[in-house]
Design an enzyme around this catalytic site. Structure first.
Site, short mmCIF file in Angstrom:
data_model
loop_
_atom_site.label_atom_id
_atom_site.label_comp_id
_atom_site.label_asym_id
_atom_site.label_seq_id
_atom_site.Cartn_x
_atom_site.Cartn_y
_atom_site.Cartn_z
N ASN A 1 1.11 -7.67 17.89
CA ASN A 1 -0.01 -8.19 17.13
C ASN A 1 -1.28 -8.06 17.95
O ASN A 1 -1.23 -7.91 19.17
CB ASN A 1 0.24 -9.68 16.81
CG ASN A 1 -0.10 -10.02 15.38
OD1 ASN A 1 -0.87 -9.31 14.72
ND2 ASN A 1 0.45 -11.11 14.89
N HIS B 1 6.57 -8.04 -1.41
CA HIS B 1 5.46 -8.49 -2.24
C HIS B 1 5.09 -7.48 -3.32
O HIS B 1 3.99 -7.55 -3.88
CB HIS B 1 4.24 -8.81 -1.37
CG HIS B 1 4.42 -10.02 -0.52
ND1 HIS B 1 3.60 -10.34 0.55
CD2 HIS B 1 5.34 -11.02 -0.57
CE1 HIS B 1 4.00 -11.46 1.11
NE2 HIS B 1 5.06 -11.89 0.46
N ASP C 1 0.78 -1.24 0.00
CA ASP C 1 0.00 0.00 0.00
C ASP C 1 0.81 1.29 0.00
O ASP C 1 0.27 2.35 -0.22
CB ASP C 1 -0.96 0.01 1.19
CG ASP C 1 -0.28 -0.30 2.53
OD1 ASP C 1 0.79 0.27 2.80
OD2 ASP C 1 -0.82 -1.12 3.29
N SER D 1 0.28 -12.56 10.38
CA SER D 1 -0.43 -13.76 10.82
C SER D 1 0.51 -14.91 11.12
O SER D 1 0.14 -15.86 11.82
CB SER D 1 -1.41 -14.20 9.73
OG SER D 1 -0.71 -14.65 8.57
#
EC number: 2.3.1.286
Length: 230
Positions: A198, A106, A91, A174
């Site tokens: 987290n 990524h 983003d 995650s």
């Protein structure tokens, strides 16, 4: 602590309004991953894939950094040693917040890639099937995003940073996507202090020597404040 390496995942951008692909009712929930995030899906239906990423690109363009992003930019600016962000996010919010040492493993929504010659260029807000490459003119433009089944970017540099890190932190991840899921264990074995920040413990929480749980916009600024004041 001289060198700090931080892995960030979708959880750090969730409070900026950008949903993860595990959120119910979000953009990802409307599509099968194999249809919009694999080379095979792009080959089958490039129009669908471009529509999906055009929507994500528009969302990211409007999103603003939250206090967690701002804290990491402050850490890079004020820490006496090096601070590196390795992000799974596409983003661009780390750069918007002010970080400069950012590795996008990524890819990025604001990038375009030629599937024919690998040329890269800034992506327009809207891409479409048949868009031509400005370098080779092939009608093979795709988002510069690492899809499932493809090799993440900058891996040689990332492993080097993990080997050199004095402190490694994973924020908003995650722990389910490799190779990033192995970073905590790798950095710990190389001698780094490891911490997970987290909402809740990840599936690889045992790889970290410290954990802080809660919204990123709350726990990340507190964590950064502690580092800068020590």
């Amino acid at each position: 602590m001289e060198k700090i390496v931080i892995l960030t995942g979708a959880g750090i951008s969730a409070e900026s309004g950008l949903g993860t692909f595990r959120d119910e009712g979000g953009l990802w929930a409307q599509h099968a991953i194999e249809d919009v995030a694999t080379p095979e899906g792009f080959a089958r239906d490039p129009a669908l894939v471009h529509r999906f990423y055009n929507t994500r690109r528009a969302q990211a363009a409007e999103a603003v950094p939250n206090p967690a992003h701002a804290a990491l930019a402050r850490l890079e600016a004020q820490h006496s040693g090096e601070v590196w962000i390795v992000t799974q996010n596409v983003d661009g919010l780390h750069e918007k917040a002010g970080n400069s040492n950012v590795l996008h493993m990524h890819g990025a929504l604001d990038g375009a890639l030629c599937a024919a010659c690998d040329h890269r260029w800034p992506a327009p807000l809207v891409m479409a099937p048949g868009d031509s490459c400005p370098s080779c003119a092939a009608p093979a433009a795709r988002p510069d995003i690492v899809w499932f089944g493809e090799v993440p970017y900058h891996m040689e540099r990332i492993w080097q940073l993990l080997d050199e890190a004095d402190l490694f932190a994973a924020i908003g991840t995650s722990g389910q996507v490799y190779p990033a899921a192995a970073f905590g264990q790798h950095a710990g074995r190389a001698g780094a202090h490891t911490v997970e920040l987290n909402m809740e413990a990840s599936v690889n929480a045992r790889d970290f020597s410290e954990a802080r749980h809660g919204p990123a916009s709350v726990i990340v600024p507190e964590w950064v404040k502690g580092i800068l004041s020590s």
